[in-house]
Design a protein around this motif. Structure first.
Motif, PDB file in Angstrom:
ATOM      1  N   ASP A 263      -8.685   1.252   5.555  1.00 55.38           N
ATOM      2  CA  ASP A 263      -8.701   2.665   5.803  1.00 55.38           C
ATOM      3  C   ASP A 263      -8.352   3.498   6.728  1.00 55.38           C
ATOM      4  N   THR A 264      -7.046   4.116   6.801  1.00 58.62           N
ATOM      5  CA  THR A 264      -6.262   5.041   7.549  1.00 58.62           C
ATOM      6  C   THR A 264      -7.536   5.594   8.677  1.00 58.62           C
ATOM      7  N   GLY A 265      -8.351   6.265   8.428  1.00 60.46           N
ATOM      8  CA  GLY A 265      -9.593   6.911   9.223  1.00 60.46           C
ATOM      9  C   GLY A 265      -9.825   5.901  10.693  1.00 60.46           C
TER      10      GLY A 265
ATOM     11  N   GLN B   8       0.921  -1.114  -0.109  1.00 62.62           N
ATOM     12  CA  GLN B   8      -0.011   0.190  -0.537  1.00 62.62           C
ATOM     13  C   GLN B   8       0.786   1.557  -0.288  1.00 62.62           C
ATOM     14  N   LEU B   9       1.866   1.402   0.230  1.00 61.27           N
ATOM     15  CA  LEU B   9       2.481   2.171   0.782  1.00 61.27           C
ATOM     16  C   LEU B   9       3.718   2.456  -0.742  1.00 61.27           C
ATOM     17  N   SER B  10       3.973   3.749  -1.020  1.00 60.60           N
ATOM     18  CA  SER B  10       4.522   4.689  -1.811  1.00 60.60           C
ATOM     19  C   SER B  10       5.938   3.781  -1.074  1.00 60.60           C
TER      20      SER B  10
ATOM     21  N   TRP C 258     -15.421   0.879  23.860  1.00 57.25           N
ATOM     22  CA  TRP C 258     -14.233   2.185  23.659  1.00 57.25           C
ATOM     23  C   TRP C 258     -14.032   2.185  22.154  1.00 57.25           C
ATOM     24  N   LYS C 259     -14.222   0.787  21.499  1.00 56.43           N
ATOM     25  CA  LYS C 259     -13.472   0.862  20.280  1.00 56.43           C
ATOM     26  C   LYS C 259     -12.014   1.116  19.822  1.00 56.43           C
ATOM     27  N   LEU C 260     -11.665   0.405  21.264  1.00 58.00           N
ATOM     28  CA  LEU C 260      -9.947   0.306  21.060  1.00 58.00           C
ATOM     29  C   LEU C 260      -9.261  -0.592  20.024  1.00 58.00           C
ATOM     30  N   ALA C 261     -10.191  -1.574  19.592  1.00 58.80           N
ATOM     31  CA  ALA C 261      -9.449  -3.492  19.026  1.00 58.80           C
ATOM     32  C   ALA C 261     -10.195  -3.126  17.729  1.00 58.80           C
ATOM     33  N   LEU C 262      -9.184  -3.637  16.891  1.00 61.31           N
ATOM     34  CA  LEU C 262      -9.541  -3.318  15.681  1.00 61.31           C
ATOM     35  C   LEU C 262      -9.740  -5.586  15.063  1.00 61.31           C
ATOM     36  N   PRO C 263      -9.980  -5.911  14.088  1.00 64.53           N
ATOM     37  CA  PRO C 263      -9.479  -7.157  13.815  1.00 64.53           C
ATOM     38  C   PRO C 263      -8.339  -7.309  12.686  1.00 64.53           C
ATOM     39  N   LEU C 264      -7.891  -8.594  12.994  1.00 60.59           N
ATOM     40  CA  LEU C 264      -7.067  -8.154  12.236  1.00 60.59           C
ATOM     41  C   LEU C 264      -6.956  -8.890  10.300  1.00 60.59           C
TER      42      LEU C 264
ATOM     43  N   TYR D  20       0.166   1.707   6.596  1.00 58.78           N
ATOM     44  CA  TYR D  20       0.679  -0.019   7.142  1.00 58.78           C
ATOM     45  C   TYR D  20      -0.387  -0.387   7.756  1.00 58.78           C
ATOM     46  N   LEU D  21      -0.707  -0.135   9.210  1.00 58.80           N
ATOM     47  CA  LEU D  21      -1.518  -0.476  10.300  1.00 58.80           C
ATOM     48  C   LEU D  21      -2.934  -0.204   9.980  1.00 58.80           C
ATOM     49  N   ALA D  22      -3.269   0.415   8.436  1.00 60.16           N
ATOM     50  CA  ALA D  22      -4.906   0.366   8.359  1.00 60.16           C
ATOM     51  C   ALA D  22      -4.476  -0.613   7.451  1.00 60.16           C
TER      52      ALA D  22
END
Lengths: 333, 496
Positions: free
Chosen positions: B399-401, B160-162, B336-342, B390-392
């Motif tokens: 989705d970087t947002g 995804q990165l340049s 808390w919306k702190l955790a995201l699925p892999l 990268y994290l997104a």
């Protein structure tokens, strides 16, 4: 023991005569098999053993004795084993006329030839090769005869040769009776076909040819594969003269045993000979090189399948994902 | 509404020290067997890195997971026709080299070697062939950025990165990494279950644990390719596939799974989530940018009376509903919306969520000068050492947002606690940070507490198993009443 069991036993022993090493085992198996019968008739243990040993002994004795008898009669052995292809005076048949052969060749050479002509040819003997070529490359079957038996045959030939030369006259009547298969009527050919397939039984009860042999001919189902294909046997084994000899007293071990007690009649031989002539000439039913078609067809099919598989699964994971890494590391060493 | 319960997990990556204790705990209990030596039901990866098996995230290689297909989803590498076509030759199956060849050492040689000029050595021996071997790679060969030209730079998420952004990640003073411990996600829409031609895989009704029936498995290995996380492994010795069982024998007796229990950094949380099974298909086939939200919508509020009513109707035990109300996973994920699925883009709806590592910039180097002064304490989330892209790619389908929002929340908690414990920050700055993410101080304190001070029972809220009820769903226990008291799998050869 019943009479039926005895005759069954004898048949088996006779048919396995040339496998002499099997005798004890076969007999033992038969005796084991009959043990239940003996026990049912309430014969005691000792009597049973006496009976068993007696049967074993008698059978061995009969077999040995019969062989000894044969070994003493050169003429009988000649008729049994050689007469199909050879004559002593009276011209050549499938094989050469053996008149005077004992003077022409040394006895040692003759014994070697009789036991295995092919081995002699392979050993580089020029005379043997010449004879083989002269008789159209038809090999003489190896004869399972002892030195003594061969010597008795040679003695018979030698005595007959002297007699023939002494009388100094050829006997036209002794020449092979010419029955011309070319002129055979369709009825005779039909009879030959029926005898071959077994629709009509041989008079003396011999097994039908079809059980071991195959011919490519219309109206004949595929035959056995145990022995040679007979489609071209007429031209291969010397026409009427050759077939007459071979069918009269078959020189091949398995056939010898099969027809020893059940010889074919003159009429049957004529019919079969006519049938084989017809088969040989009827090339329509002969598929030339069939086996090669199967081989190349199968090979081609396999290659085709492999190509098809390669195309269908072209998109696949072909290497380990680490291949590049390993390759680079190896290069850097 | 079809309410069901799911034992779910949260891994707090900021706390992971990459010690592999979890992996060893799991290995010692479950995979220390012939044919299973190469398996790591739990493994810890370094990010950036290629992971285990190498490049597992690249579904162009392994064809795992689901693809959007109109209003629904279909398997990327399996399915009815493709499954049948490839049933005797699975063209995207990982090979042992993609994992590694397991080995041990001939330690005995250290004692039995004849006396000589050299030190005796213990040569490596393959655990597959038993022959001497040259070790080429291991399950964590890229640990702590080891061999980064071969591994870290090949990370699929860097696509995804340049070029410039990628280079920046590997510059001295900027280079960073964090750990990513992985176990089976016990997904809501498991691709492994869908791909099995024998129907050997199933998702347990009462707690959603995904298991392989060892008696029905016929070694087709479709699950090995279909699982996009490569968490189903083929045991070459038994001829059956195996996977993480979330230590269900431990869960049923009220203990946390071995990897959770042994975690040194206490990064792992386990608890029940109630979800609406009717929405699974819809969530799995959501467009890429809505995937995370759609998945979050599936999980229900365990305090909602309607949800509780429906759950009871569906046979969810009261004790499970209470466990769902206390669940630390519900707090991290929903409240808390702190955790995201892999990798939500694999569309399996995984039930393992990650709190991303913050990794703030501590200083910058400009013209050879090391500068540790900055406007704010940690330079702000935007200048995080790991690019948001990268994290997104890891956690929010690009989705970087979404990731930035989570990072800002984490940063707000950190600033708030700095204000409480050290007090050297401008309070306006702290309240601005909290306001931006709509968080109040007490929530931040709660987050801090569950993150840093949580006890065993707060981290692992394990619902009572109620195995008796699960068994009664399948067979009548009255059938064996009056019998010997226990059954036989094979009839004994003695007795009457």
């Amino acid at each position: 023991m019943t009479t039926k069991t005895f005759s069954k036993m004898r048949n088996i022993i006779v048919s396995l005569e040339w496998h002499s090493q099997f005798y004890p085992k076969i007999l033992y198996t038969l005796l084991e098999h009959n043990q239940t019968v003996i026990m049912k008739s309430n014969i005691g243990h000792i009597q049973k053993w006496i009976l068993r040993s007696g049967i074993l002994f008698c059978s061995m004795f009969i077999l040995l004795f019969s062989q000894l008898c044969i070994a003493q009669d050169g003429e009988a052995i000649f008729k049994q084993n050689c007469a199909a292809c050879h004559k002593v005076g009276g011209g050549r048949m499938v094989g050469p006329d053996l008149i005077g052969i004992t003077e022409k060749r040394p006895e040692e050479w003759l014994i070697k030839w009789t036991k295995s002509s092919q081995s002699l040819i392979k050993s580089g003997d020029a005379d043997a090769k010449a004879i083989f070529d002269e008789f159209g490359g038809i090999m003489m079957p190896d004869q399972a005869l002892s030195d003594a038996e061969i010597k008795s045959i040679l003695a018979f030939i030698s005595s007959k040769s002297t007699a023939s030369t002494a009388s100094a006259e050829t006997k036209p009547a002794d020449a092979a009776p010419v029955h011309s298969s070319e002129n055979a009527t369709p009825d005779v050919i039909e009879l030959g076909k029926n005898l071959f397939t077994g629709s009509v039984a041989f008079t003396s009860g011999g097994p039908a040819c079809l059980s071991c042999h195959n011919v490519d001919y219309k109206g004949v189902i595929a035959g056995g594969l145990l022995a040679k294909d007979l489609t071209t046997v007429y031209s291969r084994l010397g026409g009427d003269a050759g077939l007459l000899g071979i069918l009269g007293a078959p020189p091949f071990p398995a056939m010898t045993q099969a027809y020893k007690a059940h010889p074919l009649t003159e009429a049957e031989i004529t019919a079969l000979s006519a049938f084989f002539y017809s088969v040989d000439k009827d090339t329509v039913n002969q598929v030339a090189g069939f086996n090669n078609y199967l081989l190349f067809g199968g090979g081609g099919g396999l290659v085709g399948m492999l190509i098809l598989i390669y195309v269908i699964w072209f998109i696949r994971k072909k290497n380990s994902v680490k291949k590049d890494i390993y390759d680079r590391q190896l290069k850097s060493i | 509404m079809d309410v069901r319960s799911q034992v779910s997990m949260v891994f707090h990556l900021d706390k992971c020290i990459g010690c592999h204790t979890c992996s060893i705990a799991c290995k010692n209990i479950w995979t220390d067997r012939k044919g299973a030596e190469y398996m790591w039901w739990n493994n810890v990866e370094t990010k950036p890195g290629t992971g285990y098996p190498t490049k597992w995230e690249d579904q162009e290689i392994y064809k795992g997971g689901w693809e959007k297909n109109g209003d629904t989803v279909s398997l990327k590498g399996a399915g009815k026709f493709r499954g049948l076509k490839n049933i005797f030759h699975n063209p995207h199956l990982p090979v042992l080299d993609d994992y590694y060849e397991p080995w041990t050492y001939k330690y005995q040689d250290l004692f039995t070697a004849p006396e000589g000029d050299d030190q005796p050595t213990a040569r490596p021996v393959s655990l597959v062939t038993g022959e001497h071997m040259d070790v080429q790679s291991g399950p964590n060969w890229d640990d702590d950025l080891g061999g980064s030209p071969d591994y870290a730079r090949q990370d699929v998420n860097l696509n995804q990165l340049s070029e410039a952004e990628r280079e920046a990640m590997f510059q001295l003073e900027r280079m960073t990494f964090h750990y990513l411990p992985r176990i089976c996600n016990h997904c809501l829409n498991p691709a492994c279950v869908a791909s099995c031609p024998s129907g050997a895989l199933y998702k347990r009704g009462e707690d959603g644990i995904v298991l392989i029936n060892q008696e029905r498995c016929r070694a087709w290995r479709m699950c090995v390719t279909a699982c996009p996380y490569k968490k189903s492994y083929y045991n070459w010795h038994t001829g059956k596939s195996e996977k993480c069982i979330l230590c269900y024998p431990r869960l049923e007796s009220g203990q946390a799974p071995a990897c959770f229990h042994s975690c040194v950094g206490r990064i792992r949380y386990l608890g029940v989530l109630l979800y609406d099974a009717d929405k699974i298909e819809q969530a799995a086939s959501a467009p890429d940018d809505r995937l995370v939200d759609a998945q979050m919508d599936i999980y229900l509020d365990p305090f909602d009376p309607e949800v509780i009513k429906q759950a009871r109707l569906n046979g969810v035990a009261d004790s499970t509903i209470i466990a769902a109300q206390k669940s630390p996973v519900y707090k991290f994920v929903k409240l808390w919306k702190l955790a995201l699925p892999l990798h939500p883009e694999f569309r399996t709806l995984p039930n393992l969520f990650y709190v991303p590592a913050l990794l703030p910039t501590m200083a910058t180097v400009a013209n050879g000068v090391y500068d540790s002064t900055s406007k704010s304490l940690w330079n702000g989330v935007e200048s995080n050492r790991l690019p948001m892209k990268y994290l997104a790619s890891l956690f929010s389908a690009g989705d970087t947002g979404k990731v930035t929002e989570v990072m800002k929340r984490l940063m707000a908690v950190r600033l708030h606690r700095r204000g409480v414990t050290v007090g050297d920050l401008n309070s306006a700055e702290i309240s601005q940070a909290l306001k931006e993410v709509q968080m109040d101080g007490s929530t931040a304190d709660e987050i801090f507490r569950l993150t840093s001070l949580a006890t065993f029972d707060e981290r692992f809220v394990i619902p009572p198993a109620h195995r008796e009820e699960s068994i009664e769903m399948l067979e009548s226990t009255a059938d064996v009443k009056g019998n010997t008291g226990f059954g036989f799998k094979r009839k004994p050869e003695r007795g009457l």
